[in-house]
Design an enzyme around this catalytic site. Sequence first.
Site, PDB file in Angstrom:
ATOM      1  N   GLY A 101      38.586  49.023  50.677  1.00 50.18           N
ATOM      2  CA  GLY A 101      39.903  48.619  50.518  1.00 50.18           C
ATOM      3  C   GLY A 101      40.494  49.257  49.540  1.00 50.18           C
ATOM      4  CB  SER A 102      40.087  49.665  46.189  1.00 53.07           C
ATOM      5  OG  SER A 102      40.840  50.331  44.958  1.00 53.07           O
ATOM      6  CB  VAL A 143      37.519  43.244  48.640  1.00 56.70           C
ATOM      7  CG1 VAL A 143      36.299  42.418  47.830  1.00 56.70           C
ATOM      8  CG2 VAL A 143      37.987  42.538  50.006  1.00 56.70           C
ATOM      9  N   GLY A 144      40.853  44.004  48.494  1.00 52.56           N
ATOM     10  CA  GLY A 144      41.734  44.924  49.057  1.00 52.56           C
ATOM     11  C   GLY A 144      42.198  44.298  50.413  1.00 52.56           C
ATOM     12  CE  LYS A 145      41.129  38.721  51.930  1.00 54.65           C
ATOM     13  NZ  LYS A 145      40.395  38.531  50.401  1.00 54.65           N
ATOM     14  CB  THR A 146      46.722  41.796  50.067  1.00 55.31           C
ATOM     15  OG1 THR A 146      46.179  40.660  50.215  1.00 55.31           O
ATOM     16  CG2 THR A 146      48.329  41.923  50.273  1.00 55.31           C
ATOM     17  CE  LYS A 189      46.332  34.803  51.153  1.00 54.17           C
ATOM     18  NZ  LYS A 189      45.058  35.825  50.896  1.00 54.17           N
ATOM     19  CB  ALA A 238      42.145  32.500  50.399  1.00 51.60           C
ATOM     20  N   GLY A 298      44.960  52.585  43.875  1.00 53.65           N
ATOM     21  CA  GLY A 298      46.527  52.670  43.439  1.00 53.65           C
ATOM     22  C   GLY A 298      47.314  52.747  44.473  1.00 53.65           C
TER      23      GLY A 298
HETATM   24  N1  LIG Z   1      43.948  50.440  47.309  1.00 52.96           N
HETATM   25  C1  LIG Z   1      44.407  49.726  46.534  1.00 52.96           C
HETATM   26  N2  LIG Z   1      45.586  50.212  45.757  1.00 52.96           N
HETATM   27  C2  LIG Z   1      46.256  49.331  44.618  1.00 52.96           C
HETATM   28  N3  LIG Z   1      45.657  48.376  44.106  1.00 52.96           N
HETATM   29  C3  LIG Z   1      44.817  47.742  44.964  1.00 52.96           C
HETATM   30  C4  LIG Z   1      44.158  48.388  46.049  1.00 52.96           C
HETATM   31  N4  LIG Z   1      43.431  47.463  46.440  1.00 52.96           N
HETATM   32  C5  LIG Z   1      43.256  46.498  45.789  1.00 52.96           C
HETATM   33  N5  LIG Z   1      44.197  46.652  44.885  1.00 52.96           N
HETATM   34  C6  LIG Z   1      44.542  45.737  43.636  1.00 52.96           C
HETATM   35  O1  LIG Z   1      43.415  44.924  43.675  1.00 52.96           O
HETATM   36  C7  LIG Z   1      43.891  43.499  43.697  1.00 52.96           C
HETATM   37  C8  LIG Z   1      43.314  42.766  44.517  1.00 52.96           C
HETATM   38  O2  LIG Z   1      43.640  43.563  46.025  1.00 52.96           O
HETATM   39  P1  LIG Z   1      44.349  42.405  47.023  1.00 52.96           P
HETATM   40  O3  LIG Z   1      45.098  41.480  46.567  1.00 52.96           O
HETATM   41  O4  LIG Z   1      44.438  43.193  48.382  1.00 52.96           O
HETATM   42  O5  LIG Z   1      42.660  41.445  47.483  1.00 52.96           O
HETATM   43  P2  LIG Z   1      42.573  40.654  48.438  1.00 52.96           P
HETATM   44  O6  LIG Z   1      41.124  40.968  49.017  1.00 52.96           O
HETATM   45  O7  LIG Z   1      43.793  40.452  49.401  1.00 52.96           O
HETATM   46  O8  LIG Z   1      42.283  39.054  47.349  1.00 52.96           O
HETATM   47  P3  LIG Z   1      42.731  37.710  47.802  1.00 52.96           P
HETATM   48  O9  LIG Z   1      41.272  37.100  48.370  1.00 52.96           O
HETATM   49  O10 LIG Z   1      43.147  37.323  46.802  1.00 52.96           O
HETATM   50  O11 LIG Z   1      43.648  37.613  49.114  1.00 52.96           O
HETATM   51  C9  LIG Z   1      45.413  43.442  43.571  1.00 52.96           C
HETATM   52  O12 LIG Z   1      45.968  43.218  42.449  1.00 52.96           O
HETATM   53  C10 LIG Z   1      45.695  44.844  44.442  1.00 52.96           C
HETATM   54  O13 LIG Z   1      46.985  45.176  43.912  1.00 52.96           O
HETATM   55  C1  LIG Z   2      42.326  33.451  43.909  1.00 48.64           C
HETATM   56  C2  LIG Z   2      41.912  34.315  44.612  1.00 48.64           C
HETATM   57  N1  LIG Z   2      42.687  35.444  44.387  1.00 48.64           N
HETATM   58  C3  LIG Z   2      41.809  33.855  46.202  1.00 48.64           C
HETATM   59  N2  LIG Z   2      43.179  33.520  46.669  1.00 48.64           N
HETATM   60  C4  LIG Z   2      40.918  32.676  46.502  1.00 48.64           C
HETATM   61  C5  LIG Z   2      39.572  33.336  46.457  1.00 48.64           C
HETATM   62  C6  LIG Z   2      38.519  32.035  46.394  1.00 48.64           C
HETATM   63  C7  LIG Z   2      37.057  32.650  46.476  1.00 48.64           C
HETATM   64  C8  LIG Z   2      36.078  31.592  46.299  1.00 48.64           C
HETATM   65  C9  LIG Z   2      34.772  32.120  46.169  1.00 48.64           C
HETATM   66  O1  LIG Z   2      34.265  32.979  47.040  1.00 48.64           O
HETATM   67  O2  LIG Z   2      34.098  31.634  45.349  1.00 48.64           O
HETATM   68 MG   LIG Z   3      44.808  39.070  49.395  1.00 49.17          MG
END
Ligand SMILES: Nc1ncnc2c1ncn2[C@@H]1O[C@H](COP(=O)(O)OP(=O)(O)OP(=O)(O)O)[C@@H](O)[C@H]1O
Ligand SMILES: C[C@H](N)[C@H](N)CCCCCC(=O)O
Ligand SMILES: [Mg+2]
Length: 265
Positions: free
Chosen positions: A196-197, A39-42, A63, A137, A228
């Site tokens: 997040g996006s 969802v864009g946490k990172t 992390k 995660a 993006g």
């Molecule tokens: N605002 C954004 N701009 C560009 N890419 C994005 C954006 N938000 C999300 N993404 C892309 O979507 C994907 C998921 O985003 P992100 O890694 O931030 O998710 P996450 O919530 O951190 O997931 P996780 O549970 O895996 O940690 C990534 O490949 C990231 O590059």
């Molecule tokens: C693989 C992914 N990008 C994360 N690192 C882990 C997400 C676990 C989600 C589990 C769930 O809610 O079903």
């Molecule tokens: Mg992440």
Amino acid sequence: MDSGESGQRVQPRRVEASATAVVWFDVTVIVITGTGTGVGKTIVTSAIAALAGASGRKVAVVKAAQAGLEPDGTGDLDTVRRLAGDVTTREMVRYLEPLAPATAARRSGIPTVTPAQIAGTAVDLSETHDLVLIEGAGGLLVRFDDTGATLADVAWALGVPVVIVAQAGLGTLNATALTAEVLLRRGIESVGVIVGSWPADPDLAARCNLEDLPVAAGGPLLGALPEGAGGLDGAEFLEIARAGLSPWFGGDFDPEQFAKAYNIG
Ligand SMILES: Nc1ncnc2c1ncn2[C@@H]1O[C@H](COP(=O)(O)OP(=O)(O)OP(=O)(O)O)[C@@H](O)[C@H]1O
Ligand SMILES: C[C@H](N)[C@H](N)CCCCCC(=O)O
Ligand SMILES: [Mg+2]
């Protein structure tokens, strides 16, 4: 999980509010959760770190459990370093399979990480850093281990606030409300929600969600990062972070102006 297990609770420190002020940026540790994975946490974590770093703060990002890697073999903290620059990073455990950490640990035999260890790492880092961000995660109740420990236990043990990262479109209201309700029930402070996006061409649901997401989250809309953004370089990303995050994080994002631009509100 009680506070004794983490050894101590970090007390959020609030600065005095002034006319233009950042009200809560003096909080030392913030937990970044989301309505799910991807969802864009990172990206949000990177944006908060980039802004804090640009204002001279020493930032660390934890992390808690990296499960699964990008196709190029990188993890979330590689993304954080690429986008946010000079930040300290700590990945506590890595699993190769893109699964919930508890599942990946069970299948691989790699040890789990406990909320007490995660909280302890954050406390240690808070001694030498101005801001520590902890990313889980997936969503809030994804398990680190088969005892059922989750990121919610980490936030509770530390006594620190949580930011909810949400998707923009249809389906996000329920997931956001579920996350907010669990936080409330467990006595964990939620400071607000960040999209997040945010799509370049938001549909009706996404536009209406600008009004409804704060209600679902039980807290303010604290930002929206454009889709993006994760592909930008450090300098450009910093400007996007400034425009996309609320003054609470040192940015310029104004939820009312943002909603008005999309004919909502
Ligand atoms: N605002 C954004 N701009 C560009 N890419 C994005 C954006 N938000 C999300 N993404 C892309 O979507 C994907 C998921 O985003 P992100 O890694 O931030 O998710 P996450 O919530 O951190 O997931 P996780 O549970 O895996 O940690 C990534 O490949 C990231 O590059
Ligand atoms: C693989 C992914 N990008 C994360 N690192 C882990 C997400 C676990 C989600 C589990 C769930 O809610 O079903
Ligand atoms: Mg992440």
